[in-house]
Design an enzyme around this catalytic site. Structure first.
Site, short mmCIF file in Angstrom:
data_model
loop_
_atom_site.label_atom_id
_atom_site.label_comp_id
_atom_site.label_asym_id
_atom_site.label_seq_id
_atom_site.Cartn_x
_atom_site.Cartn_y
_atom_site.Cartn_z
CG HIS A 270 -55.86 -11.73 -19.39
ND1 HIS A 270 -56.76 -10.71 -19.42
CD2 HIS A 270 -55.08 -11.56 -20.49
CE1 HIS A 270 -56.55 -9.96 -20.48
NE2 HIS A 270 -55.55 -10.46 -21.16
CB CYS B 141 -60.45 -11.50 -16.42
SG CYS B 141 -59.04 -12.06 -17.34
CG LEU C 197 -28.08 4.24 -27.57
CD1 LEU C 197 -28.99 5.25 -28.28
CD2 LEU C 197 -27.85 4.70 -26.13
CD GLU D 105 -57.29 -11.39 -14.14
OE1 GLU D 105 -56.40 -11.76 -14.93
OE2 GLU D 105 -57.78 -10.25 -14.15
N GLY E 6 -27.78 13.90 -24.48
CA GLY E 6 -26.96 14.62 -23.54
C GLY E 6 -27.64 15.85 -22.94
CB THR F 203 -25.43 11.74 -26.84
OG1 THR F 203 -25.62 12.81 -25.92
CG2 THR F 203 -25.08 10.49 -26.09
NE ARG G 9 -24.04 -3.76 -23.97
CZ ARG G 9 -24.18 -2.51 -24.45
NH1 ARG G 9 -25.07 -2.25 -25.41
NH2 ARG G 9 -23.46 -1.52 -23.97
N1 LIG Z 1 -22.67 11.39 -18.58
C1 LIG Z 1 -23.80 11.19 -19.23
O1 LIG Z 1 -24.79 10.68 -18.68
C2 LIG Z 1 -23.88 11.56 -20.65
C3 LIG Z 1 -25.00 11.16 -21.38
C4 LIG Z 1 -25.07 11.56 -22.69
C5 LIG Z 1 -24.08 12.36 -23.22
N2 LIG Z 1 -23.01 12.71 -22.49
C6 LIG Z 1 -21.97 13.60 -23.04
O2 LIG Z 1 -22.63 14.79 -23.37
C7 LIG Z 1 -22.00 15.37 -24.51
C8 LIG Z 1 -23.07 15.61 -25.57
O3 LIG Z 1 -23.98 16.51 -25.05
P1 LIG Z 1 -24.81 17.46 -25.98
O4 LIG Z 1 -25.64 18.31 -25.10
O5 LIG Z 1 -23.93 18.08 -26.98
O6 LIG Z 1 -25.64 16.36 -26.75
P2 LIG Z 1 -27.15 16.02 -27.03
O7 LIG Z 1 -28.10 16.68 -26.15
O8 LIG Z 1 -27.17 14.53 -27.11
O9 LIG Z 1 -27.28 16.52 -28.49
C9 LIG Z 1 -27.39 17.86 -28.77
C10 LIG Z 1 -27.92 17.94 -30.15
O10 LIG Z 1 -29.18 17.32 -30.21
C11 LIG Z 1 -29.96 17.93 -31.18
N3 LIG Z 1 -31.27 18.24 -30.66
C12 LIG Z 1 -32.39 17.57 -30.97
N4 LIG Z 1 -33.44 18.05 -30.35
C13 LIG Z 1 -33.01 19.06 -29.58
C14 LIG Z 1 -33.67 19.94 -28.71
N5 LIG Z 1 -34.98 19.89 -28.49
N6 LIG Z 1 -32.92 20.89 -28.09
C15 LIG Z 1 -31.58 20.94 -28.30
N7 LIG Z 1 -30.94 20.10 -29.13
C16 LIG Z 1 -31.63 19.17 -29.76
C17 LIG Z 1 -29.19 19.14 -31.66
O11 LIG Z 1 -28.57 18.75 -32.88
P3 LIG Z 1 -29.27 19.06 -34.27
O12 LIG Z 1 -29.47 20.53 -34.30
O13 LIG Z 1 -28.29 18.57 -35.27
O14 LIG Z 1 -30.52 18.29 -34.27
C18 LIG Z 1 -28.13 19.35 -30.62
O15 LIG Z 1 -26.96 19.89 -31.13
C19 LIG Z 1 -20.99 14.39 -24.98
O16 LIG Z 1 -19.74 14.79 -24.52
C20 LIG Z 1 -21.41 13.10 -24.32
O17 LIG Z 1 -20.30 12.27 -24.10
C21 LIG Z 1 -22.89 12.34 -21.21
#
Ligand SMILES: NC(=O)c1ccc[n+]([C@@H]2O[C@H](COP(=O)([O-])OP(=O)(O)OC[C@H]3O[C@@H](n4cnc5c(N)ncnc54)[C@H](OP(=O)(O)O)[C@@H]3O)[C@@H](O)[C@H]2O)c1
Length: 359
Positions: free
Chosen positions: A45, A79, A199, A47, A290, A191, A202
């Site tokens: 630890h 400690c 993911l 300390e 997303g 997403t 890096r």
């Molecule tokens: N700019 C950014 O920071 C950023 C970050 C991430 C994504 N994006 C963009 O966002 C878009 C994707 O967004 P999105 O909203 O479609 O994706 P998302 O939130 O990553 O995925 C949506 C899917 O997640 C699943 N899911 C799991 N748990 C859920 C919950 N509690 N509630 C709702 N859905 C849930 C569902 O699929 P199932 O029903 O099959 O489980 C749903 O269709 C893409 O175009 C990506 O490029 C941008």
């Protein structure tokens, strides 16, 4: 204490699920005679290391410690005993350790042995440094940080789903720094499919445990040929799916080394997702979208901290997705508010980070 906190921070990425701890020993004349910080693998630890540096100069000295010293036999002897044996006259500590095995007992043992104890020095900074540790012990679930990149008009992709890259290189480098602070990273199936992300952390900095990659994918749409699938032997990958998801999809992913966890909610019960991660000693989760997943976590009030990276671009279009889906607020009075807001610039982008005001 500032120096003790600096030392503690050197353990970032290398202590979880233990806390970050730094210790400075100051002689009676106020000179620094010993320093130490904790790394999980090195076992000893902060300390103990600082006291070894100080040697005989520890007698009558003050120990500045960023967290309450532990008083129980764990992986190392207490400690508190080491400090008492070394002849430390005064302990100045920032915060109490929320671990029920330690909480308050460390200070009590020191006081009982005649050591003067002062607490609360740079308390806020110390609590921030260990926010994931403190939160996961107090709330019995991991600390959740939502990170999103959006345009100035709050879009995360164009109407065709193109989202690479909204923000600049500097923001993306900062995201790797963020990933380095977390035990797990979580995204939704949307997403995973749209962006095919890797993911990984890096940042180039050492970490004790690999970042756990988590996908909420009820219907098991994640392809074994995706970047996540192809690298699952090297980087742990966990997919939450429903009990009825296709068996052949599950076995194709499992062959790649992806762990598929089926439950009745298919990852929709976010509390149980977090409970499962907590049971795997995951203290902190970075959500990288997303919109659906971000909205679901916010609607469930399971987000503790947010970081929005906002690029000075306007995507426009009614059909371009906004950064947060889910149900959202009904009235302005119900909106989610932030506190302790920090605003930083990364190249042309602006980062707004804050803590969700609970209640
Ligand atoms: N700019 C950014 O920071 C950023 C970050 C991430 C994504 N994006 C963009 O966002 C878009 C994707 O967004 P999105 O909203 O479609 O994706 P998302 O939130 O990553 O995925 C949506 C899917 O997640 C699943 N899911 C799991 N748990 C859920 C919950 N509690 N509630 C709702 N859905 C849930 C569902 O699929 P199932 O029903 O099959 O489980 C749903 O269709 C893409 O175009 C990506 O490029 C941008």
């Amino acid at each position: 204490m500032r120096r003790a906190l600096e030392l503690a921070a050197r353990g970032i990425g290398q202590v979880s699920p233990s806390p970050l701890v730094g210790c400075v020993i100051a002689s009676r004349d106020g000179d620094i005679v010993g320093e130490g910080f904790y790394l999980y693998e090195q076992l000893r630890h902060a300390e103990t290391i600082a006291l070894e540096h100080a040697g005989e100069l520890a007698r009558g000295a003050t120990a500045y410690i960023s967290l309450e010293p532990h008083s129980h036999h764990g992986r190392t002897p207490p400690c508190t005993e080491t400090l008492i044996r070394a002849g430390i006259a005064r302990v100045v500590a920032s915060i109490e350790d929320p671990n029920p095995l330690v909480s308050g007992k460390g200070f009590a043992d020191l006081r009982a042995a005649g050591v003067e104890v002062q607490t609360g020095t740079l308390e806020r900074e110390a609590a921030r440094l260990n926010e994931a540790y403190v939160h996961s012990l107090r709330n019995a679930r991991p600390f959740v940080h939502l990170k999103l990149a959006s345009s100035l008009d709050g879009k995360i992709a164009t109407r065709t789903g193109d989202s690479r890259w909204i923000t600049g290189e500097e923001s993306r480098a900062r995201v790797h720094e963020l990933r380095h602070l977390y035990d797990a990273i979580l995204i939704g199936a949307g997403t995973a499919i749209a962006d095919d992300p890797l993911l990984t952390d890096r940042s180039g900095k050492p970490r004790r445990r690999q970042l756990l990659r988590v996908v909420l994918d009820q219907k098991l749409c994640l392809s074994p040929e995706s970047q996540l699938g192809k690298t699952a032997r090297d980087y742990p990958t966990l997919v939450f799916a429903s009990e009825s998801a296709d068996d052949s999809a599950a076995s194709a992913l499992a062959k790649r080394g992806v762990e598929v966890l089926r439950d009745a909610s298919g990852g929709r019960n976010l509390e149980s997702v977090l409970r499962e991660l907590g049971a795997r000693s995951i203290q902190s989760v970075l959500i990288e979208g997303g919109a659906h997943v971000a909205g679901a976590f916010l609607d469930s009030r399971l987000v503790d901290k947010v970081s929005f990276f906002i690029a000075p671009v306007i995507i426009g279009g009614r059909d371009a997705p906004a950064s947060i889906g889910g149900l959202g607020a009904e009235k302005i009075a119900d909106t989610i508010n932030l506190q302790d807001i920090e605003v930083n610039r990364h190249g042309r982008d602006i980062e707004v980070t804050g803590y969700i005001l609970q209640g």
